[in-house]
Design a protein around this motif. Structure first.
Motif, short mmCIF file in Angstrom:
data_model
loop_
_atom_site.label_atom_id
_atom_site.label_comp_id
_atom_site.label_asym_id
_atom_site.label_seq_id
_atom_site.Cartn_x
_atom_site.Cartn_y
_atom_site.Cartn_z
N ARG A 15 -1.37 -0.77 -2.88
CA ARG A 15 -2.54 -1.06 -3.52
C ARG A 15 -3.09 0.44 -3.52
NH1 ARG A 15 -2.32 -4.95 1.02
NH2 ARG A 15 -2.16 -7.06 0.20
N LEU A 16 -3.80 0.18 -4.97
CA LEU A 16 -4.55 1.44 -5.09
C LEU A 16 -5.75 1.08 -6.14
CD1 LEU A 16 -4.89 4.51 -4.97
CD2 LEU A 16 -3.27 4.94 -6.88
N ILE A 17 -6.94 1.60 -5.75
CA ILE A 17 -8.09 1.25 -6.52
C ILE A 17 -8.75 2.68 -6.86
CG2 ILE A 17 -10.37 0.27 -6.86
CD1 ILE A 17 -9.24 -1.97 -4.54
N VAL A 18 -9.02 3.34 -8.21
CA VAL A 18 -9.55 4.54 -8.59
C VAL A 18 -10.79 4.03 -9.27
CG1 VAL A 18 -9.10 6.49 -9.59
CG2 VAL A 18 -7.18 5.46 -8.32
N ASP A 19 -11.94 4.79 -9.02
CA ASP A 19 -12.96 4.67 -9.69
C ASP A 19 -13.95 5.57 -9.86
OD1 ASP A 19 -15.06 3.40 -11.29
OD2 ASP A 19 -16.01 2.26 -9.72
N GLY A 20 -13.95 6.37 -10.86
CA GLY A 20 -14.95 7.73 -10.85
C GLY A 20 -14.01 8.80 -10.13
N GLN A 21 -14.95 9.17 -9.25
CA GLN A 21 -14.54 10.28 -8.16
C GLN A 21 -14.05 9.68 -7.05
OE1 GLN A 21 -14.33 13.71 -9.36
NE2 GLN A 21 -14.92 12.37 -11.26
N SER A 22 -13.69 8.53 -6.93
CA SER A 22 -13.06 8.06 -5.59
C SER A 22 -12.03 7.29 -5.57
CB SER A 22 -14.26 7.42 -4.83
OG SER A 22 -14.96 6.34 -5.64
N ALA A 23 -11.02 6.96 -4.64
CA ALA A 23 -9.93 6.13 -4.63
C ALA A 23 -9.65 5.55 -3.40
CB ALA A 23 -9.09 6.73 -5.20
N ALA A 24 -9.28 4.36 -3.24
CA ALA A 24 -8.95 3.52 -1.76
C ALA A 24 -7.51 3.23 -2.21
CB ALA A 24 -9.92 2.62 -1.39
N GLY A 25 -6.53 3.25 -1.11
CA GLY A 25 -5.31 2.35 -1.22
C GLY A 25 -4.60 2.14 0.31
N SER A 26 -3.75 1.40 -0.24
CA SER A 26 -2.85 1.29 1.27
C SER A 26 -1.23 1.34 0.90
CB SER A 26 -2.78 -0.25 1.59
OG SER A 26 -2.42 -0.95 0.74
N MET A 27 -0.75 2.06 2.03
CA MET A 27 0.69 2.60 1.84
C MET A 27 1.60 1.98 2.78
SD MET A 27 0.19 6.49 2.32
CE MET A 27 -1.25 6.86 3.34
N ASN A 28 2.73 1.88 2.68
CA ASN A 28 3.73 1.34 3.74
C ASN A 28 4.69 2.79 4.13
OD1 ASN A 28 3.40 -1.62 3.89
ND2 ASN A 28 4.39 -1.34 1.77
N PHE A 29 4.52 3.06 5.25
CA PHE A 29 5.06 4.29 5.93
C PHE A 29 6.12 4.09 6.62
CE2 PHE A 29 4.66 8.22 8.18
CZ PHE A 29 4.85 9.22 7.39
N THR A 30 7.42 4.79 6.28
CA THR A 30 8.51 4.51 7.45
C THR A 30 8.93 5.68 7.97
OG1 THR A 30 9.17 2.54 6.09
CG2 THR A 30 10.70 3.47 7.50
N VAL A 31 9.14 5.73 9.13
CA VAL A 31 9.79 7.04 9.98
C VAL A 31 10.84 6.32 10.70
CG1 VAL A 31 9.37 8.80 11.49
CG2 VAL A 31 7.53 8.11 10.07
N GLY A 32 12.07 6.39 10.40
CA GLY A 32 13.28 6.05 10.93
C GLY A 32 13.06 4.64 10.89
N GLU A 33 12.99 4.05 12.16
CA GLU A 33 12.97 2.40 12.24
C GLU A 33 11.58 1.93 12.13
OE1 GLU A 33 15.81 0.41 12.12
OE2 GLU A 33 16.66 2.13 11.33
N GLU A 34 10.66 2.92 12.42
CA GLU A 34 9.30 2.53 12.67
C GLU A 34 8.63 2.16 11.44
OE1 GLU A 34 5.10 3.69 15.09
OE2 GLU A 34 6.89 5.13 14.85
N GLU A 35 7.91 1.14 10.93
CA GLU A 35 7.08 0.90 9.99
C GLU A 35 5.68 0.74 10.10
OE1 GLU A 35 8.63 -2.93 8.59
OE2 GLU A 35 10.57 -2.02 7.71
N MET A 36 5.03 1.44 9.31
CA MET A 36 3.38 1.41 9.38
C MET A 36 2.67 1.29 8.03
SD MET A 36 3.25 5.06 11.74
CE MET A 36 4.44 5.75 11.14
N VAL A 37 1.55 0.89 8.31
CA VAL A 37 0.65 0.62 7.20
C VAL A 37 -0.40 1.69 7.19
CG1 VAL A 37 -1.00 -0.85 5.83
CG2 VAL A 37 1.09 -1.84 6.75
#
Length: 139
Positions: free
Chosen positions: A68-90
């Motif tokens: 997810r990514l929201i950008v408006d003017g001079q700011s942004a917010a988002g979420s990402m799926n991050f994987t290191v080896g077998e570990e998954e994080m948000v």
């Protein structure tokens, strides 16, 4: 180009270059005095060179994808799926921009946890979606 268009382009380059581990291009989208904060560990990194080095030296074979990514003017917010080896994080990220460069990054890395008892009649368990968290006990 409007502020929002310029910001969208900078944010896109931020994530694309990070995902590609292209640290020279990643550094080019950061302000010299960028501030990176990790509230959960009470850490702060100040400066482009230090933030690039932090990412370059991050251990493990990690991958990320923006969900997810929201950008408006001079700011942004988002979420990402991050994987290191077998570990998954948000990861949840908040970005501030000025003159087409990232000037502040705040990352949050929430931990998965078992839901409290007593609300099973209102919720669905194990629902797939855009963001994925490794669940305690492997579920």
């Amino acid at each position: 180009m409007t502020d929002t268009e310029q910001s969208r382009e900078a944010v896109r380059r931020y994530f694309d270059t990070m995902a590609a581990h292209d640290w020279d291009a990643f550094g080019a989208v950061l302000a010299d005095d960028v501030v990176y904060e990790l509230p959960q560990t009470a850490e702060r990194i100040t400066g482009r060179d230090r933030l690039v080095r932090f990412n370059r030296e991050y251990p493990g074979d990690w991958q990320l994808s923006v969900s997810r990514l929201i950008v408006d003017g001079q700011s942004a917010a988002g979420s990402m799926n991050f994987t290191v080896g077998e570990e998954e994080m948000v990861g949840l990220v908040y970005l501030e921009l000025a003159d087409g460069l990232i000037v502040r990054v705040t990352d949050f890395w929430p931990e998965a946890y078992e839901p409290p008892a007593g609300r099973e009649h209102l919720t669905e368990q194990g629902v797939g979606g855009l963001d994925r968290l490794s669940r305690p006990g492997g579920s």
